[in-house]
Design a protein around this motif. Structure first.
Motif, PDB file in Angstrom:
ATOM      1  N   GLU A 134       0.842  -1.190   0.000  1.00  0.00           N
ATOM      2  CA  GLU A 134       0.000   0.000   0.000  1.00  0.00           C
ATOM      3  C   GLU A 134       0.882   1.247   0.000  1.00  0.00           C
ATOM      4  OE1 GLU A 134      -3.320  -0.010  -0.300  1.00  0.00           O
ATOM      5  OE2 GLU A 134      -3.113  -2.186  -0.518  1.00  0.00           O
ATOM      6  N   GLU A 135       0.254   2.409  -0.230  1.00  0.00           N
ATOM      7  CA  GLU A 135       1.000   3.667  -0.181  1.00  0.00           C
ATOM      8  C   GLU A 135       1.758   3.777   1.143  1.00  0.00           C
ATOM      9  OE1 GLU A 135      -0.734   7.664  -1.446  1.00  0.00           O
ATOM     10  OE2 GLU A 135      -0.607   7.933   0.733  1.00  0.00           O
ATOM     11  N   PHE A 136       2.987   4.268   1.056  1.00  0.00           N
ATOM     12  CA  PHE A 136       3.777   4.431   2.271  1.00  0.00           C
ATOM     13  C   PHE A 136       4.612   5.695   2.196  1.00  0.00           C
ATOM     14  CE2 PHE A 136       6.373   1.883  -0.602  1.00  0.00           C
ATOM     15  CZ  PHE A 136       7.640   2.443  -0.496  1.00  0.00           C
ATOM     16  N   ARG A 137       5.177   6.039   3.331  1.00  0.00           N
ATOM     17  CA  ARG A 137       5.997   7.242   3.414  1.00  0.00           C
ATOM     18  C   ARG A 137       7.429   6.875   3.795  1.00  0.00           C
ATOM     19  NH1 ARG A 137       3.109  11.254   7.464  1.00  0.00           N
ATOM     20  NH2 ARG A 137       2.659   9.300   8.518  1.00  0.00           N
ATOM     21  N   LEU A 138       8.362   7.556   3.173  1.00  0.00           N
ATOM     22  CA  LEU A 138       9.757   7.469   3.560  1.00  0.00           C
ATOM     23  C   LEU A 138      10.132   8.791   4.216  1.00  0.00           C
ATOM     24  CD1 LEU A 138      12.606   5.805   2.969  1.00  0.00           C
ATOM     25  CD2 LEU A 138      12.975   7.852   1.605  1.00  0.00           C
ATOM     26  N   VAL A 139      10.697   8.719   5.404  1.00  0.00           N
ATOM     27  CA  VAL A 139      11.082   9.918   6.148  1.00  0.00           C
ATOM     28  C   VAL A 139      12.582   9.866   6.418  1.00  0.00           C
ATOM     29  CG1 VAL A 139      10.839  11.176   8.322  1.00  0.00           C
ATOM     30  CG2 VAL A 139       8.818  10.201   7.209  1.00  0.00           C
ATOM     31  N   GLY A 140      13.280  10.943   6.110  1.00  0.00           N
ATOM     32  CA  GLY A 140      14.723  10.968   6.368  1.00  0.00           C
ATOM     33  C   GLY A 140      15.377  12.198   5.780  1.00  0.00           C
ATOM     34  N   ARG A 141      16.663  12.085   5.511  1.00  0.00           N
ATOM     35  CA  ARG A 141      17.449  13.165   4.923  1.00  0.00           C
ATOM     36  C   ARG A 141      17.605  12.937   3.425  1.00  0.00           C
ATOM     37  NH1 ARG A 141      20.694  15.545   9.033  1.00  0.00           N
ATOM     38  NH2 ARG A 141      19.261  16.019  10.734  1.00  0.00           N
ATOM     39  N   LYS A 142      17.794  14.031   2.669  1.00  0.00           N
ATOM     40  CA  LYS A 142      17.821  13.957   1.212  1.00  0.00           C
ATOM     41  C   LYS A 142      18.955  14.799   0.652  1.00  0.00           C
ATOM     42  CE  LYS A 142      15.116  15.931  -2.580  1.00  0.00           C
ATOM     43  NZ  LYS A 142      13.887  16.691  -2.879  1.00  0.00           N
ATOM     44  N   ILE A 156      27.728  10.515  -2.176  1.00  0.00           N
ATOM     45  CA  ILE A 156      26.911   9.798  -1.205  1.00  0.00           C
ATOM     46  C   ILE A 156      27.679   9.577   0.089  1.00  0.00           C
ATOM     47  CG2 ILE A 156      25.808   7.577  -0.717  1.00  0.00           C
ATOM     48  CD1 ILE A 156      24.909   7.468  -3.607  1.00  0.00           C
ATOM     49  N   VAL A 157      28.953   9.262  -0.025  1.00  0.00           N
ATOM     50  CA  VAL A 157      29.777   9.082   1.176  1.00  0.00           C
ATOM     51  C   VAL A 157      29.783  10.358   2.006  1.00  0.00           C
ATOM     52  CG1 VAL A 157      32.129   8.708   2.005  1.00  0.00           C
ATOM     53  CG2 VAL A 157      31.232   7.287   0.152  1.00  0.00           C
ATOM     54  N   GLU A 158      29.971  11.498   1.355  1.00  0.00           N
ATOM     55  CA  GLU A 158      29.987  12.777   2.071  1.00  0.00           C
ATOM     56  C   GLU A 158      28.623  13.070   2.697  1.00  0.00           C
ATOM     57  OE1 GLU A 158      30.903  17.523   1.196  1.00  0.00           O
ATOM     58  OE2 GLU A 158      31.141  16.030  -0.392  1.00  0.00           O
ATOM     59  N   PHE A 159      27.559  12.802   1.946  1.00  0.00           N
ATOM     60  CA  PHE A 159      26.197  13.013   2.458  1.00  0.00           C
ATOM     61  C   PHE A 159      25.941  12.165   3.701  1.00  0.00           C
ATOM     62  CE2 PHE A 159      21.826  11.144   2.142  1.00  0.00           C
ATOM     63  CZ  PHE A 159      21.143  12.218   2.695  1.00  0.00           C
ATOM     64  N   MET A 160      26.301  10.886   3.648  1.00  0.00           N
ATOM     65  CA  MET A 160      26.049   9.985   4.769  1.00  0.00           C
ATOM     66  C   MET A 160      26.862  10.391   5.998  1.00  0.00           C
ATOM     67  SD  MET A 160      23.736   7.879   3.724  1.00  0.00           S
ATOM     68  CE  MET A 160      23.819   6.542   4.920  1.00  0.00           C
ATOM     69  N   ARG A 161      28.097  10.800   5.780  1.00  0.00           N
ATOM     70  CA  ARG A 161      28.920  11.243   6.917  1.00  0.00           C
ATOM     71  C   ARG A 161      28.325  12.466   7.588  1.00  0.00           C
ATOM     72  NH1 ARG A 161      34.910  10.705   4.078  1.00  0.00           N
ATOM     73  NH2 ARG A 161      35.184   8.454   4.428  1.00  0.00           N
ATOM     74  N   GLY A 162      27.673  13.320   6.791  1.00  0.00           N
ATOM     75  CA  GLY A 162      27.120  14.550   7.341  1.00  0.00           C
ATOM     76  C   GLY A 162      25.854  14.348   8.154  1.00  0.00           C
ATOM     77  N   GLY A 164      25.319  12.151  10.696  1.00  0.00           N
ATOM     78  CA  GLY A 164      25.657  12.041  12.118  1.00  0.00           C
ATOM     79  C   GLY A 164      24.932  10.895  12.804  1.00  0.00           C
ATOM     80  N   GLN A 165      25.538  10.375  13.865  1.00  0.00           N
ATOM     81  CA  GLN A 165      25.001   9.213  14.569  1.00  0.00           C
ATOM     82  C   GLN A 165      23.674   9.507  15.264  1.00  0.00           C
ATOM     83  OE1 GLN A 165      26.097   6.018  14.469  1.00  0.00           O
ATOM     84  NE2 GLN A 165      27.449   6.834  12.870  1.00  0.00           N
ATOM     85  N   GLU A 166      23.544  10.704  15.813  1.00  0.00           N
ATOM     86  CA  GLU A 166      22.318  11.041  16.541  1.00  0.00           C
ATOM     87  C   GLU A 166      21.124  11.034  15.601  1.00  0.00           C
ATOM     88  OE1 GLU A 166      19.022  13.456  17.824  1.00  0.00           O
ATOM     89  OE2 GLU A 166      20.448  14.086  16.267  1.00  0.00           O
ATOM     90  N   ALA A 167      21.258  11.694  14.427  1.00  0.00           N
ATOM     91  CA  ALA A 167      20.174  11.721  13.450  1.00  0.00           C
ATOM     92  C   ALA A 167      19.919  10.330  12.872  1.00  0.00           C
ATOM     93  CB  ALA A 167      20.503  12.710  12.334  1.00  0.00           C
TER      94      ALA A 167
END
Length: 288
Positions: A134-142, A156-162, A164-167
Motif C-alpha cells: 500500500e502507499e507508504f511514506r519514507l522519512v529521512g534526509r535527502k 553519497i559518502v559525504e552526504f552519509m557522513r554529514g 551524524g550518529q544522533e540523526a
C-alpha cells in the motif's frame, strides 16, 4: 524478450539516417519506454541515446573516409543541421574532424553493432519475492547526487557522513514496516541512467510516523515491488545486484520496471568488506 530487443536493435540499424524514437523501439520490444531505456542501459553499459549517436557517427565515419559524398551531405543525412555541428560531434567520437580524417585517412573509432543474448552463470545467490504494498511514506534526509555505476560514490559518502550518529539513530527508530531499518532510496533518476546523471538520494525509514522538522518526506504510491536479496563484497554486492536484476531477472520473468523510487538496504560487516543487500524495484506485470 531478448528476441524482441534484438528486433529493436535491427530497427536502429535500418533507421540510422532517420529520426529514431525510443517509444517506437519500446513498441517493437513490447514493453514500456521507461523499462526499455533502463533495460538497454543495463545490458549495453551505455545509454540508448549515446549508443545511437555512436552508431550514426561510426557509419558516417565510413562515408567520410570513402570520399564519394560532400561532408555537408553526410552531416545532413545523419541528423546534423550544419557542418559545424557535425564536425564537433565527429571530433568528440573520433578525435579528429571529418575534413582532416578525409584528407589524411585517419584511423577512426567504431561502435560495433550490438545484439543481446542471455548468459546465466549460476554463480550468484540472488533471491527474490514479489510484494504488493500500500502507499507508504519514507522519512529521512535527502541530497541531490550524481549516479556512479561502480565503486564508492563520493557524493553519497559525504552526504552519509554529514548525517551524524544522533540523526541516524532517530531515523532508525522511525522504521515500523517493510523494508525495515535504515534504507537508501534513489528517486528521479534520468531515463538513460548515464554516468553522472543526477538523482534524489534519501537516507531514511519507511514509516507511518510524521517527519521531524529537520527531515523530509517522500510519499510512495501503492504498487507491486520485486524484492531481491544478495550477499557479497561491499559496495559491489549492491551494484552487481542491480545489474543482475536488469540483465538476468527481467529478461526471464513476466515483469517490467515502472516509474518510482528504488529502495536498498545494506547491512555491512564489521570489517567493512562484505554486505548483505536488499533491493526493492517497482514493477508491473507484462501480461505474458
Amino acid at each position: 524478450m531478448l528476441e524482441r530487443l534484438n528486433q529493436a536493435m535491427e530497427y536502429i540499424e535500418q533507421h540510422l539516417d532517420q529520426r529514431i524514437e525510443a517509444a517506437e523501439l519500446a513498441r517493437i520490444a513490447v514493453t514500456s519506454e521507461y523499462h526499455f531505456r533502463r533495460l538497454f542501459s543495463a545490458l549495453a553499459g551505455i545509454p540508448l541515446s549515446e549508443y545511437i549517436r555512436r552508431r550514426r557517427l561510426t557509419v558516417a565515419g565510413a562515408r567520410v573516409l570513402a570520399g564519394t559524398e560532400p561532408l555537408l551531405d553526410i552531416a545532413v543525412r545523419y541528423g546534423y543541421g550544419s557542418g559545424e555541428a557535425f564536425a564537433r560531434a565527429f571530433r568528440a567520437v573520433h578525435g579528429v574532424g571529418p575534413g582532416e580524417a578525409r584528407r589524411t585517412g585517419a584511423a577512426l573509432q567504431s561502435q560495433p553493432r550490438m545484439s543481446f543474448r542471455l548468459i546465466i552463470e549460476g554463480s550468484g545467490n540472488m533471491r527474490y519475492r514479489i510484494v504488493e504494498k500500500e502507499e507508504f511514506r519514507l522519512v529521512g534526509r535527502k541530497a541531490r547526487v550524481p549516479l556512479v555505476h561502480e565503486g564508492m560514490n563520493p557524493a553519497i559518502v559525504e552526504f552519509m557522513r554529514g548525517i551524524g550518529q544522533e540523526a541516524m539513530g532517530r531515523i532508525a527508530a522511525l522504521s515500523d514496516q517493510e523494508p525495515r531499518g535504515v534504507v537508501n532510496v534513489a528517486d528521479r533518476i534520468g531515463d538513460d541512467r548515464a554516468e553522472g546523471t543526477e538523482l534524489d538520494y534519501y537516507c531514511g525509514a519507511v514509516t507511518s510516523a510524521d517527519a521531524p522538522g529537520d527531515m523530509e518526506t517522500l510519499t510512495v504510491p501503492a504498487g507491486t515491488w520485486a524484492v531481491f536479496e544478495s550477499s557479497g563484497a561491499f559496495p559491489q554486492a549492491l551494484q552487481y545486484l542491480w545489474r543482475d536484476v536488469f540483465t538476468q531477472w527481467f529478461p526471464s520473468n513476466p515483469y517490467r520496471s515502472r516509474p518510482g523510487p528504488e529502495i536498498s538496504r545494506t547491512v555491512i560487516s564489521p570489517d567493512g568488506t562484505t554486505a548483505d543487500a536488499e533491493l526493492w524495484i517497482p514493477v508491473e506485470r507484462t501480461g505474458e
